[in-house]
Design a protein around this motif. Structure first.
Motif, PDB file in Angstrom:
ATOM      1  N   TRP A   1     -13.088   5.542  -3.572  1.00  0.00           N
ATOM      2  CA  TRP A   1     -12.903   6.556  -2.526  1.00  0.00           C
ATOM      3  C   TRP A   1     -11.833   7.567  -2.906  1.00  0.00           C
ATOM      4  O   TRP A   1     -11.950   8.757  -2.603  1.00  0.00           O
ATOM      5  CB  TRP A   1     -12.595   5.911  -1.178  1.00  0.00           C
ATOM      6  CG  TRP A   1     -11.340   5.075  -1.127  1.00  0.00           C
ATOM      7  CD1 TRP A   1     -11.235   3.737  -1.297  1.00  0.00           C
ATOM      8  CD2 TRP A   1     -10.000   5.539  -0.902  1.00  0.00           C
ATOM      9  NE1 TRP A   1      -9.924   3.327  -1.190  1.00  0.00           N
ATOM     10  CE2 TRP A   1      -9.145   4.411  -0.945  1.00  0.00           C
ATOM     11  CE3 TRP A   1      -9.426   6.779  -0.663  1.00  0.00           C
ATOM     12  CZ2 TRP A   1      -7.773   4.490  -0.757  1.00  0.00           C
ATOM     13  CZ3 TRP A   1      -8.046   6.862  -0.475  1.00  0.00           C
ATOM     14  CH2 TRP A   1      -7.240   5.725  -0.519  1.00  0.00           C
ATOM     15  N   LEU A   2     -10.789   7.128  -3.609  1.00  0.00           N
ATOM     16  CA  LEU A   2      -9.716   8.031  -4.014  1.00  0.00           C
ATOM     17  C   LEU A   2     -10.167   8.902  -5.184  1.00  0.00           C
ATOM     18  O   LEU A   2      -9.907  10.104  -5.200  1.00  0.00           O
ATOM     19  CB  LEU A   2      -8.456   7.240  -4.371  1.00  0.00           C
ATOM     20  CG  LEU A   2      -7.231   8.061  -4.723  1.00  0.00           C
ATOM     21  CD1 LEU A   2      -6.855   9.027  -3.608  1.00  0.00           C
ATOM     22  CD2 LEU A   2      -6.055   7.156  -5.046  1.00  0.00           C
ATOM     23  N   LYS A   3     -10.851   8.301  -6.151  1.00  0.00           N
ATOM     24  CA  LYS A   3     -11.358   9.080  -7.291  1.00  0.00           C
ATOM     25  C   LYS A   3     -12.252  10.212  -6.803  1.00  0.00           C
ATOM     26  O   LYS A   3     -12.127  11.356  -7.236  1.00  0.00           O
ATOM     27  CB  LYS A   3     -12.174   8.186  -8.228  1.00  0.00           C
ATOM     28  CG  LYS A   3     -11.369   7.301  -9.113  1.00  0.00           C
ATOM     29  CD  LYS A   3     -12.321   6.572 -10.052  1.00  0.00           C
ATOM     30  CE  LYS A   3     -11.730   5.333 -10.621  1.00  0.00           C
ATOM     31  NZ  LYS A   3     -12.683   4.568 -11.409  1.00  0.00           N
TER      32      LYS A   3
ATOM     33  N   PRO B   1       0.818  -1.217   0.000  1.00  0.00           N
ATOM     34  CA  PRO B   1       0.000   0.000   0.000  1.00  0.00           C
ATOM     35  C   PRO B   1       0.850   1.264   0.000  1.00  0.00           C
ATOM     36  O   PRO B   1       1.835   1.361   0.726  1.00  0.00           O
ATOM     37  CB  PRO B   1      -0.793  -0.105   1.297  1.00  0.00           C
ATOM     38  CG  PRO B   1      -0.728  -1.517   1.713  1.00  0.00           C
ATOM     39  CD  PRO B   1       0.528  -2.063   1.140  1.00  0.00           C
ATOM     40  N   LYS B   2       0.476   2.208  -0.822  1.00  0.00           N
ATOM     41  CA  LYS B   2       1.173   3.488  -0.889  1.00  0.00           C
ATOM     42  C   LYS B   2       0.243   4.648  -0.535  1.00  0.00           C
ATOM     43  O   LYS B   2       0.701   5.750  -0.270  1.00  0.00           O
ATOM     44  CB  LYS B   2       1.750   3.692  -2.285  1.00  0.00           C
ATOM     45  CG  LYS B   2       2.866   2.715  -2.610  1.00  0.00           C
ATOM     46  CD  LYS B   2       3.426   2.959  -3.990  1.00  0.00           C
ATOM     47  CE  LYS B   2       4.551   2.014  -4.337  1.00  0.00           C
ATOM     48  NZ  LYS B   2       4.152   0.641  -4.509  1.00  0.00           N
ATOM     49  N   PHE B   3      -1.067   4.378  -0.544  1.00  0.00           N
ATOM     50  CA  PHE B   3      -2.058   5.404  -0.241  1.00  0.00           C
ATOM     51  C   PHE B   3      -3.093   4.822   0.721  1.00  0.00           C
ATOM     52  O   PHE B   3      -3.446   3.649   0.618  1.00  0.00           O
ATOM     53  CB  PHE B   3      -2.747   5.885  -1.528  1.00  0.00           C
ATOM     54  CG  PHE B   3      -1.772   6.422  -2.536  1.00  0.00           C
ATOM     55  CD1 PHE B   3      -1.342   7.734  -2.483  1.00  0.00           C
ATOM     56  CD2 PHE B   3      -1.272   5.597  -3.533  1.00  0.00           C
ATOM     57  CE1 PHE B   3      -0.419   8.213  -3.405  1.00  0.00           C
ATOM     58  CE2 PHE B   3      -0.353   6.075  -4.457  1.00  0.00           C
ATOM     59  CZ  PHE B   3       0.066   7.381  -4.394  1.00  0.00           C
TER      60      PHE B   3
ATOM     61  N   ASP C   1      -2.182  13.877  -0.281  1.00  0.00           N
ATOM     62  CA  ASP C   1      -2.895  13.863   0.999  1.00  0.00           C
ATOM     63  C   ASP C   1      -3.117  12.450   1.512  1.00  0.00           C
ATOM     64  O   ASP C   1      -3.370  12.243   2.693  1.00  0.00           O
ATOM     65  CB  ASP C   1      -4.265  14.551   0.860  1.00  0.00           C
ATOM     66  CG  ASP C   1      -4.151  16.016   0.520  1.00  0.00           C
ATOM     67  OD1 ASP C   1      -3.090  16.626   0.807  1.00  0.00           O
ATOM     68  OD2 ASP C   1      -5.118  16.575  -0.043  1.00  0.00           O
ATOM     69  N   PHE C   2      -3.018  11.461   0.624  1.00  0.00           N
ATOM     70  CA  PHE C   2      -3.323  10.077   0.983  1.00  0.00           C
ATOM     71  C   PHE C   2      -2.084   9.197   1.040  1.00  0.00           C
ATOM     72  O   PHE C   2      -2.174   8.011   1.333  1.00  0.00           O
ATOM     73  CB  PHE C   2      -4.325   9.502  -0.020  1.00  0.00           C
ATOM     74  CG  PHE C   2      -5.580  10.323  -0.115  1.00  0.00           C
ATOM     75  CD1 PHE C   2      -6.593  10.169   0.814  1.00  0.00           C
ATOM     76  CD2 PHE C   2      -5.718  11.286  -1.101  1.00  0.00           C
ATOM     77  CE1 PHE C   2      -7.734  10.935   0.739  1.00  0.00           C
ATOM     78  CE2 PHE C   2      -6.856  12.059  -1.180  1.00  0.00           C
ATOM     79  CZ  PHE C   2      -7.867  11.888  -0.246  1.00  0.00           C
ATOM     80  N   ALA C   3      -0.917   9.768   0.769  1.00  0.00           N
ATOM     81  CA  ALA C   3       0.321   8.996   0.756  1.00  0.00           C
ATOM     82  C   ALA C   3       0.633   8.461   2.152  1.00  0.00           C
ATOM     83  O   ALA C   3       0.422   9.145   3.153  1.00  0.00           O
ATOM     84  CB  ALA C   3       1.477   9.832   0.243  1.00  0.00           C
TER      85      ALA C   3
END
Length: 114
Positions: free
Chosen positions: A98-100, A77-79, A111-113
């Motif tokens: 959720w990311l889209k 996982p990276k995000f 912001d999600f990294a």
């Protein structure tokens, strides 16, 4: 490092507990990977010292297995979703819903990294 007591955990908010759980999962994954790699090094050293080849021992992976093994290793996982740490994305394949939605709402992928 002191182990948190049950009362310590009960004082945490739901979001703090989720983050704590996500942190623990990540640490567990890292420790498991380290133990796996150490065991692999030990086994490979033993095989080398024995004078046998992987093929002779029936331990050489098929070509198709090699590709899958490499692909899985690159898919850590990276995000991570900020409110639900169980939702992650490796950066490979299609972006999760959720990311889209977050990116469309103006958030940055940074912001999600993790």
């Amino acid at each position: 490092m002191a182990k948190p007591t049950k009362s310590d955990l009960k004082k945490m908010t739901y979001q703090e507990l989720q983050q704590h759980e996500a942190d623990l999962q990540l640490i567990k994954q890292e420790l498991r990977h380290e133990a796996l790699m150490a065991t692999k090094r030990d086994v490979m050293q033993l095989i080398k010292e024995s004078g046998f080849e992987l093929e002779e021992l029936g331990l050489a992976p098929e070509k198709s297995e090699r590709k899958r093994t490499r692909a899985k290793a690159d898919s850590a996982p990276k995000f991570r979703h900020p409110e639900n740490p169980a939702l992650t994305w490796s950066g490979r394949g299609p972006r999760p819903k959720w990311l889209k939605e977050a990116l469309e709402a103006g958030k940055s992928i940074d912001d999600f990294a993790i």
